[in-house]
Write an enzyme that holds these catalytic residues in place. Structure first.
Site, PDB file in Angstrom:
ATOM      1  N   GLY A  45       0.846  -1.054  -0.106  1.00  0.00           N
ATOM      2  CA  GLY A  45      -0.008   0.018   0.023  1.00  0.00           C
ATOM      3  C   GLY A  45       0.705   1.129   0.163  1.00  0.00           C
ATOM      4  N   GLU A  46       0.360   2.380   0.628  1.00  0.00           N
ATOM      5  CA  GLU A  46       1.275   3.453   0.572  1.00  0.00           C
ATOM      6  C   GLU A  46       1.739   3.761   1.972  1.00  0.00           C
ATOM      7  OE1 GLU A  46       3.081   6.584   0.484  1.00  0.00           O
ATOM      8  OE2 GLU A  46       2.251   5.822  -1.416  1.00  0.00           O
ATOM      9  N   CYS A  75       6.077  -5.679   0.162  1.00  0.00           N
ATOM     10  CA  CYS A  75       6.174  -4.064  -0.456  1.00  0.00           C
ATOM     11  C   CYS A  75       6.307  -3.208   0.654  1.00  0.00           C
ATOM     12  CB  CYS A  75       4.994  -3.888  -1.330  1.00  0.00           C
ATOM     13  SG  CYS A  75       5.246  -2.442  -2.788  1.00  0.00           S
ATOM     14  N   ARG A 102      12.586   3.061  -1.005  1.00  0.00           N
ATOM     15  CA  ARG A 102      11.060   3.061  -1.374  1.00  0.00           C
ATOM     16  C   ARG A 102      11.041   3.550  -2.887  1.00  0.00           C
ATOM     17  NH1 ARG A 102       8.218   7.559   2.092  1.00  0.00           N
ATOM     18  NH2 ARG A 102       6.399   6.752   0.941  1.00  0.00           N
ATOM     19  N   ILE A 132       5.157  -3.115  -7.995  1.00  0.00           N
ATOM     20  CA  ILE A 132       4.335  -2.186  -8.050  1.00  0.00           C
ATOM     21  C   ILE A 132       4.963  -1.002  -7.158  1.00  0.00           C
ATOM     22  CG2 ILE A 132       2.130  -0.974  -8.091  1.00  0.00           C
ATOM     23  CD1 ILE A 132       0.859  -3.516  -8.313  1.00  0.00           C
ATOM     24  N   ARG A 133       5.792  -0.133  -7.665  1.00  0.00           N
ATOM     25  CA  ARG A 133       6.436   0.985  -7.100  1.00  0.00           C
ATOM     26  C   ARG A 133       7.077   0.350  -5.939  1.00  0.00           C
ATOM     27  NH1 ARG A 133       2.456   5.156  -4.844  1.00  0.00           N
ATOM     28  NH2 ARG A 133       4.344   6.024  -4.033  1.00  0.00           N
ATOM     29  N   HIS A 168       4.357  -7.842  -4.593  1.00  0.00           N
ATOM     30  CA  HIS A 168       2.902  -8.487  -4.152  1.00  0.00           C
ATOM     31  C   HIS A 168       2.630  -9.946  -4.724  1.00  0.00           C
ATOM     32  CE1 HIS A 168       1.499  -4.242  -2.962  1.00  0.00           C
ATOM     33  NE2 HIS A 168       2.490  -3.818  -3.833  1.00  0.00           N
ATOM     34  N   GLU A 170       0.211 -11.518  -3.438  1.00  0.00           N
ATOM     35  CA  GLU A 170      -1.433 -11.608  -3.381  1.00  0.00           C
ATOM     36  C   GLU A 170      -2.165 -11.275  -4.796  1.00  0.00           C
ATOM     37  OE1 GLU A 170      -0.581  -7.427  -2.246  1.00  0.00           O
ATOM     38  OE2 GLU A 170       0.462  -9.141  -2.139  1.00  0.00           O
TER      39      GLU A 170
END
Length: 192
Positions: A45-46, A75, A102, A132-133, A168, A170
């Protein structure tokens, strides 16, 4: 019971992965939820959003939980578990001896999927991951074991009770790491 921190990020997908492999699980939204868990997943997430949502009591409880019970971070979860973040004043739980960066793979547009060969319990397992990022692990301490690399970068690591990956699993509903983590929780607490 394995909890999935459900404040922000891909928590539903982690819950679905655990259900897919018949692991008893719950969402963790409050301190009372955490108390009934023998293990915890910190989803992606963020990072900044997670930090805003994890108030002082919750943050302290996560640190205490991590000193005695297993945590699996993906992540953003890996970032939170790390001991140091390069170029960022973000506080961490400091539960794994990792130095991370990050968004090291670039922006959302630079996201990609790949298959990773992981060594889990002496077996080579193909794990599908979405980057993802994603963060990069820049340094690992002496107590950290690398379970998989991607182009020579560590992407799955474990230290003591804890497991973390930079991607990720999942999103593709790959349950390999969830099953591995569930086994670790059972071994640690002899639960089903």
């Amino acid at each position: 019971m394995i909890g999935v921190l459900a404040l922000q990020g891909a928590f539903q997908k982690h819950y679905d992965c655990l259900k897919k492999i018949d692991v008893q699980c719950c969402f963790v939204k409050h301190l009372e939820d955490l108390e009934k868990c023998s293990g915890l997943i910190l989803p992606g997430g963020e990072t900044t959003a997670h930090l805003k949502l994890l108030k002082n009591d919750f943050w302290k409880a996560l640190v205490e939980f991590g000193h005695v019970k297993p945590i699996f971070g993906t992540c953003c979860g890996l970032i939170l578990l790390s001991s140091k973040i390069v170029g960022s004043p973000v506080p961490t739980l400091e539960l794994m001896d990792l130095t991370t960066e990050r968004n090291a793979y670039g922006t959302q547009l630079d996201s990609f999927e790949d298959e990773i060969n992981a060594e889990l319990d002496g077996q080579t397992v193909l794990v599908k991951g979405c980057f993802i990022r994603a963060p990069k692990i820049l340094e690992i301490g002496p107590g950290v074991k690398v379970l998989a690399t991607h182009f020579q970068n560590p992407v799955i690591v474990e230290q003591g009770l804890h497991l973390a990956c930079t991607f990720h699993p999942e999103i593709s509903m790959d349950t390999s790491l969830h099953a591995y983590f569930a086994d670790r929780c059972r071994e640690a607490f002899q639960v089903t």
